[in-house]
Design an enzyme around this catalytic site. Sequence first.
Site, PDB file in Angstrom:
ATOM      1  N   GLU A 220      -7.546  11.975  12.264  1.00 18.55           N
ATOM      2  CA  GLU A 220      -6.084  11.967  12.359  1.00 18.55           C
ATOM      3  C   GLU A 220      -5.436  12.940  11.379  1.00 18.55           C
ATOM      4  O   GLU A 220      -5.979  13.203  10.321  1.00 18.55           O
ATOM      5  CB  GLU A 220      -5.564  10.571  11.994  1.00 18.55           C
ATOM      6  CG  GLU A 220      -6.096   9.481  12.875  1.00 18.55           C
ATOM      7  CD  GLU A 220      -5.627   8.095  12.430  1.00 18.55           C
ATOM      8  OE1 GLU A 220      -5.941   7.140  13.125  1.00 18.55           O
ATOM      9  OE2 GLU A 220      -4.946   7.995  11.386  1.00 18.55           O
TER      10      GLU A 220
ATOM     11  N   CYS B  94      -0.506  15.312   5.947  1.00 13.32           N
ATOM     12  CA  CYS B  94      -1.549  14.459   5.387  1.00 13.32           C
ATOM     13  C   CYS B  94      -2.818  14.738   6.201  1.00 13.32           C
ATOM     14  O   CYS B  94      -2.848  14.490   7.405  1.00 13.32           O
ATOM     15  CB  CYS B  94      -1.079  13.008   5.529  1.00 13.32           C
ATOM     16  SG  CYS B  94      -2.298  11.782   5.078  1.00 13.32           S
TER      17      CYS B  94
ATOM     18  N   CYS C 219     -15.504   7.073   6.524  1.00 12.52           N
ATOM     19  CA  CYS C 219     -15.533   7.104   5.062  1.00 12.52           C
ATOM     20  C   CYS C 219     -16.593   6.134   4.591  1.00 12.52           C
ATOM     21  O   CYS C 219     -16.774   5.072   5.183  1.00 12.52           O
ATOM     22  CB  CYS C 219     -14.171   6.698   4.500  1.00 12.52           C
ATOM     23  SG  CYS C 219     -14.050   6.804   2.696  1.00 12.52           S
TER      24      CYS C 219
ATOM     25  N   CYS D 285     -13.546   0.537   1.218  1.00 14.03           N
ATOM     26  CA  CYS D 285     -12.428  -0.277   0.719  1.00 14.03           C
ATOM     27  C   CYS D 285     -12.017  -1.201   1.881  1.00 14.03           C
ATOM     28  O   CYS D 285     -11.685  -0.712   2.967  1.00 14.03           O
ATOM     29  CB  CYS D 285     -11.256   0.607   0.301  1.00 14.03           C
ATOM     30  SG  CYS D 285     -11.713   1.846  -0.937  1.00 14.03           S
TER      31      CYS D 285
ATOM     32  N   CYS E 246      -8.748  -0.778   4.064  1.00 16.59           N
ATOM     33  CA  CYS E 246      -8.488   0.527   4.681  1.00 16.59           C
ATOM     34  C   CYS E 246      -9.161   0.613   6.050  1.00 16.59           C
ATOM     35  O   CYS E 246     -10.356   0.324   6.175  1.00 16.59           O
ATOM     36  CB  CYS E 246      -9.010   1.624   3.754  1.00 16.59           C
ATOM     37  SG  CYS E 246      -8.975   3.268   4.487  1.00 16.59           S
TER      38      CYS E 246
ATOM     39  N   GLY F  22     -11.109   9.636   5.092  1.00 16.65           N
ATOM     40  CA  GLY F  22     -12.210  10.158   4.297  1.00 16.65           C
ATOM     41  C   GLY F  22     -11.925  10.234   2.813  1.00 16.65           C
ATOM     42  O   GLY F  22     -10.784  10.111   2.363  1.00 16.65           O
ATOM     43  N   GLU F  23     -12.994  10.426   2.058  1.00 19.52           N
ATOM     44  CA  GLU F  23     -12.887  10.593   0.610  1.00 19.52           C
ATOM     45  C   GLU F  23     -13.128  12.070   0.309  1.00 19.52           C
ATOM     46  O   GLU F  23     -14.260  12.553   0.379  1.00 19.52           O
ATOM     47  CB  GLU F  23     -13.917   9.694  -0.091  1.00 19.52           C
ATOM     48  CG  GLU F  23     -14.110   9.965  -1.564  1.00 19.52           C
ATOM     49  CD  GLU F  23     -12.816  10.072  -2.378  1.00 19.52           C
ATOM     50  OE1 GLU F  23     -11.897   9.261  -2.205  1.00 19.52           O
ATOM     51  OE2 GLU F  23     -12.720  11.022  -3.189  1.00 19.52           O
TER      52      GLU F  23
ATOM     53  N   SER G 211      -6.145  13.264  -3.193  1.00 15.86           N
ATOM     54  CA  SER G 211      -6.106  11.824  -3.407  1.00 15.86           C
ATOM     55  C   SER G 211      -7.531  11.309  -3.370  1.00 15.86           C
ATOM     56  O   SER G 211      -8.273  11.570  -2.426  1.00 15.86           O
ATOM     57  CB  SER G 211      -5.271  11.164  -2.305  1.00 15.86           C
ATOM     58  OG  SER G 211      -5.245   9.759  -2.477  1.00 15.86           O
TER      59      SER G 211
ATOM     60  N   SER H 193      -6.290   6.515  -6.242  1.00 12.79           N
ATOM     61  CA  SER H 193      -5.998   5.261  -5.555  1.00 12.79           C
ATOM     62  C   SER H 193      -6.525   4.118  -6.409  1.00 12.79           C
ATOM     63  O   SER H 193      -7.676   3.732  -6.297  1.00 12.79           O
ATOM     64  CB  SER H 193      -6.664   5.271  -4.181  1.00 12.79           C
ATOM     65  OG  SER H 193      -6.152   6.355  -3.440  1.00 12.79           O
ATOM     66  N   LEU H 194      -5.662   3.622  -7.264  1.00 11.84           N
ATOM     67  CA  LEU H 194      -6.102   2.633  -8.259  1.00 11.84           C
ATOM     68  C   LEU H 194      -6.124   1.223  -7.660  1.00 11.84           C
ATOM     69  O   LEU H 194      -7.147   0.569  -7.643  1.00 11.84           O
ATOM     70  CB  LEU H 194      -5.187   2.714  -9.487  1.00 11.84           C
ATOM     71  CG  LEU H 194      -5.760   2.114 -10.757  1.00 11.84           C
ATOM     72  CD1 LEU H 194      -6.992   2.870 -11.222  1.00 11.84           C
ATOM     73  CD2 LEU H 194      -4.709   2.094 -11.872  1.00 11.84           C
ATOM     74  N   HIS H 195      -4.982   0.742  -7.220  1.00 14.11           N
ATOM     75  CA  HIS H 195      -4.826  -0.547  -6.528  1.00 14.11           C
ATOM     76  C   HIS H 195      -5.110  -1.789  -7.381  1.00 14.11           C
ATOM     77  O   HIS H 195      -4.751  -2.897  -6.990  1.00 14.11           O
ATOM     78  CB  HIS H 195      -5.656  -0.626  -5.243  1.00 14.11           C
ATOM     79  CG  HIS H 195      -5.406   0.487  -4.283  1.00 14.11           C
ATOM     80  ND1 HIS H 195      -4.143   0.861  -3.879  1.00 14.11           N
ATOM     81  CD2 HIS H 195      -6.264   1.333  -3.647  1.00 14.11           C
ATOM     82  CE1 HIS H 195      -4.236   1.879  -3.035  1.00 14.11           C
ATOM     83  NE2 HIS H 195      -5.500   2.193  -2.886  1.00 14.11           N
TER      84      HIS H 195
ATOM     85  N   CYS I 111      -2.213   5.119   7.987  1.00 13.25           N
ATOM     86  CA  CYS I 111      -3.557   4.813   7.517  1.00 13.25           C
ATOM     87  C   CYS I 111      -4.582   4.427   8.575  1.00 13.25           C
ATOM     88  O   CYS I 111      -4.980   3.270   8.669  1.00 13.25           O
ATOM     89  CB  CYS I 111      -3.495   3.688   6.487  1.00 13.25           C
ATOM     90  SG  CYS I 111      -2.454   4.064   5.110  1.00 13.25           S
TER      91      CYS I 111
HETATM   92  N1  SAH Z   1     -10.122   8.372   0.054  1.00 16.66           N
HETATM   93  C1  SAH Z   1      -8.932   8.897  -0.540  1.00 16.66           C
HETATM   94  C2  SAH Z   1      -7.904   9.427   0.430  1.00 16.66           C
HETATM   95  C3  SAH Z   1      -7.673   8.691   1.715  1.00 16.66           C
HETATM   96  S1  SAH Z   1      -6.779   7.179   1.697  1.00 16.66           S
HETATM   97  C4  SAH Z   1      -8.315   7.864  -1.452  1.00 16.66           C
HETATM   98  O1  SAH Z   1      -8.818   6.755  -1.524  1.00 16.66           O
HETATM   99  O2  SAH Z   1      -7.355   8.178  -2.125  1.00 16.66           O
HETATM  100  C5  SAH Z   1      -5.131   7.590   1.234  1.00 16.66           C
HETATM  101  C6  SAH Z   1      -4.406   6.438   0.562  1.00 16.66           C
HETATM  102  O3  SAH Z   1      -4.077   5.394   1.490  1.00 16.66           O
HETATM  103  C7  SAH Z   1      -5.205   5.778  -0.535  1.00 16.66           C
HETATM  104  O4  SAH Z   1      -4.383   5.534  -1.642  1.00 16.66           O
HETATM  105  C8  SAH Z   1      -5.643   4.504   0.113  1.00 16.66           C
HETATM  106  O5  SAH Z   1      -6.029   3.536  -0.808  1.00 16.66           O
HETATM  107  C9  SAH Z   1      -4.400   4.153   0.909  1.00 16.66           C
HETATM  108  N2  SAH Z   1      -4.603   3.148   1.945  1.00 16.66           N
HETATM  109  C10 SAH Z   1      -5.705   2.927   2.678  1.00 16.66           C
HETATM  110  N3  SAH Z   1      -5.505   1.892   3.518  1.00 16.66           N
HETATM  111  C11 SAH Z   1      -4.245   1.462   3.316  1.00 16.66           C
HETATM  112  C12 SAH Z   1      -3.454   0.432   3.890  1.00 16.66           C
HETATM  113  N4  SAH Z   1      -3.936  -0.349   4.825  1.00 16.66           N
HETATM  114  N5  SAH Z   1      -2.189   0.275   3.433  1.00 16.66           N
HETATM  115  C13 SAH Z   1      -1.695   1.090   2.476  1.00 16.66           C
HETATM  116  N6  SAH Z   1      -2.391   2.078   1.891  1.00 16.66           N
HETATM  117  C14 SAH Z   1      -3.662   2.259   2.303  1.00 16.66           C
END
Ligand code: SAH
Length: 351
Positions: free
Chosen positions: A92, A105, A112, A116, A119, A160-161, A190, A213-215, A332
């Site tokens: 995408e 984006c 990936c 996570c 995701c 992807g990462e 990112s 992407s800390l979370h 996402c």
């Molecule tokens: N792998 C990379 C880039 C792709 S994800 C990364 O982790 O940064 C891009 C962003 O979207 C990341 O911050 C990821 O954690 C976030 N993301 C993934 N799934 C999501 C969701 N369901 N809701 C909100 N953010 C999400």
Amino acid sequence: MSSRNELTRYDFTREELGELLVDHPKYRVDQLWKGLYGEGLAIEDISTLPIDLRTDLAALLPPGLHSRIERVSDDGETQKWLWGLTDGDAVETVLMHYPDRSTVCVSSQAGCAMACGFCATGQEGFRRHLTTGEIVEQVIRARTAAAPRRLSNVVFMGMGEPLANYDATWGAVRRIHEDLGLSARHITMSTVGLIPGIRRMAEESLPISLAVSLHAATDELRTELVPINHRYPIADLADACQAYVAASGRRLSFEWALIDGVNDTEEQAIALAELCRELRAHVNLIPLNPTPGYPTIGTPRAGVLQFQKWLTERHTNATIRRNRGTEIDAACGQLRASQSTGQSVATPRRR
Ligand code: SAH
């Protein structure tokens, strides 16, 4: 490197295109380059080139992306593509217009491996790396669609990462900067927090922006949400971020998807603010988007505002991001997920 061996149109550098055209007048490569990079044309439509040459080049340099689904939000501000790749896989790309900028984006991998749970892409697992050309072509297609608005920003926040596909991704960063003319600070990598990749970025001469992407700001919760944290825990990640900030002079940002009852607590806000103070980082908050394999919902509006307040009280800047384009499945991994059945993954503990 990609597991594929077939290269596509935008995998070729200007020098390599010159080698393909070695038997032709020198200006042909300029015409081809201008058509591909300046105007984003299909080779068949580069009218400055003789028709036979167009046919030959189109066969030698196939496009990497074939549009499968293309959607535009009702307000016209978000556009999303699901691209078929040459081997049948799909990724995408999302284009977003804001009053002051237009941002694309891009995806860096099909699937990936980071797993996570919240995701949609992580739920599907890894399939393959994209090539530099497949990443650059996403930018070119979005740039064409954005016109007459100028595409100003690229974020590696699609599928992807990116740092797990470092060479192809960094190759794309260089091409986006050098061949498409975007400024380094308008390109944002990112990452889930792959320390070796962040350290490599610190060695590069191009100071692009970094988003992590800390979370979660404690290791126990972060390992639950972002499993790679087990290998690259927060203190080590912070050191790598510090090194990047020192080398690049860029401000760091943390991405934080607010998950109802999971990472929207005051305890997490306090730990996050402390980390931001040390690293002088900015926070981007977004309520979690629903995905097929993850039952927990995003934090409701009041909780998002409360979390932001806890941060600002501690002198940490936090911007609340809109979930753009949910009605066109633009958030996402939703477009691809809506095309296949998402696997179920474990629910994190509520706290
Ligand atoms: N792998 C990379 C880039 C792709 S994800 C990364 O982790 O940064 C891009 C962003 O979207 C990341 O911050 C990821 O954690 C976030 N993301 C993934 N799934 C999501 C969701 N369901 N809701 C909100 N953010 C999400």
